[in-house]
Design a protein around this motif. Sequence first.
Motif, short mmCIF file in Angstrom:
data_model
loop_
_atom_site.label_atom_id
_atom_site.label_comp_id
_atom_site.label_asym_id
_atom_site.label_seq_id
_atom_site.Cartn_x
_atom_site.Cartn_y
_atom_site.Cartn_z
N TYR A 26 -92.41 21.09 5.00
CA TYR A 26 -92.76 21.70 3.73
C TYR A 26 -91.50 22.06 2.94
N ALA A 27 -90.48 22.51 3.63
CA ALA A 27 -89.21 22.83 2.96
C ALA A 27 -88.58 21.58 2.35
N ILE A 28 -88.68 20.46 3.04
CA ILE A 28 -88.15 19.20 2.50
C ILE A 28 -88.93 18.79 1.25
N ALA A 29 -90.24 18.98 1.27
CA ALA A 29 -91.04 18.66 0.09
C ALA A 29 -90.68 19.57 -1.08
N VAL A 30 -90.41 20.82 -0.79
CA VAL A 30 -90.00 21.76 -1.85
C VAL A 30 -88.66 21.33 -2.43
N ILE A 31 -87.74 20.93 -1.59
CA ILE A 31 -86.42 20.49 -2.07
C ILE A 31 -86.54 19.26 -2.95
N GLN A 32 -87.37 18.32 -2.57
CA GLN A 32 -87.51 17.09 -3.35
C GLN A 32 -88.16 17.32 -4.70
N SER A 33 -89.05 18.29 -4.79
CA SER A 33 -89.74 18.52 -6.06
C SER A 33 -89.04 19.54 -6.95
N ALA A 34 -88.01 20.18 -6.45
CA ALA A 34 -87.43 21.29 -7.19
C ALA A 34 -86.35 20.90 -8.20
N LYS A 35 -85.81 19.71 -8.13
CA LYS A 35 -84.70 19.39 -9.03
C LYS A 35 -85.11 19.41 -10.49
N PHE A 36 -86.32 19.00 -10.80
CA PHE A 36 -86.78 19.04 -12.18
C PHE A 36 -87.07 20.46 -12.64
N LEU A 37 -87.58 21.28 -11.71
CA LEU A 37 -87.83 22.67 -12.04
C LEU A 37 -86.54 23.42 -12.33
N VAL A 96 -84.76 28.52 2.49
CA VAL A 96 -84.54 28.99 3.86
C VAL A 96 -85.74 29.81 4.33
N ILE A 97 -86.29 30.63 3.45
CA ILE A 97 -87.47 31.42 3.80
C ILE A 97 -88.66 30.50 4.07
N VAL A 98 -88.86 29.50 3.24
CA VAL A 98 -89.96 28.54 3.45
C VAL A 98 -89.74 27.76 4.74
N TYR A 99 -88.51 27.42 5.03
CA TYR A 99 -88.20 26.66 6.24
C TYR A 99 -88.61 27.43 7.49
N TYR A 100 -88.33 28.71 7.50
CA TYR A 100 -88.63 29.50 8.70
C TYR A 100 -90.06 30.04 8.74
N THR A 101 -90.71 30.21 7.60
CA THR A 101 -92.06 30.75 7.61
C THR A 101 -93.13 29.66 7.62
N GLU A 102 -92.91 28.58 6.92
CA GLU A 102 -93.92 27.51 6.85
C GLU A 102 -93.59 26.41 7.85
N SER A 106 -80.41 30.27 -10.43
CA SER A 106 -81.54 29.49 -9.93
C SER A 106 -81.18 28.73 -8.66
N LEU A 107 -79.94 28.27 -8.55
CA LEU A 107 -79.52 27.61 -7.30
C LEU A 107 -79.49 28.58 -6.12
N ILE A 108 -78.99 29.79 -6.36
CA ILE A 108 -78.95 30.79 -5.29
C ILE A 108 -80.36 31.18 -4.86
N SER A 109 -81.23 31.47 -5.83
CA SER A 109 -82.59 31.86 -5.48
C SER A 109 -83.36 30.70 -4.85
N PHE A 110 -83.07 29.47 -5.28
CA PHE A 110 -83.71 28.31 -4.67
C PHE A 110 -83.27 28.14 -3.22
N ALA A 111 -81.99 28.33 -2.96
CA ALA A 111 -81.49 28.20 -1.58
C ALA A 111 -82.09 29.27 -0.67
N ILE A 112 -82.16 30.49 -1.16
CA ILE A 112 -82.73 31.56 -0.35
C ILE A 112 -84.21 31.32 -0.10
N SER A 113 -84.95 30.93 -1.13
CA SER A 113 -86.38 30.69 -0.94
C SER A 113 -86.65 29.47 -0.07
#
Length: 122
Positions: A85-96, A75-81, A66-73
Amino acid sequence: MNINEIIKVKSILIAIIIIVIFSLLSTDSSTIIPFFLFVGILMGIILGNDKRIALINSFIASLIGSLISFAISTVIVYYTESPLYAIAVIQSAKFLLIFYVVITVIGAAIGYYIRDEIKNKG
């Protein structure tokens, strides 16, 4: 007990590869939770000789995967969105991430009991 007896590297690598591939190919976020449960059940069936070994290995595999797939996704969100938005995803992902690991460990316990039931019936 030796650490090599507890950690089964081949099954952990298989589970990590499955998690990363599915996470990257999945476009629907509602399939992630059942998928982690499925990976846990698979790990419990594969390593069903000892419940503790199955739970520890599924914990390690789901955490790393999950850490590897989170890091890859991320990076993808950072470059596409956008970076914000990537920072918001990082902040909300720790509980997930914690939730995914817990779901996988529960799946490993279910898989262990499935294998135990099949062994006792046969």
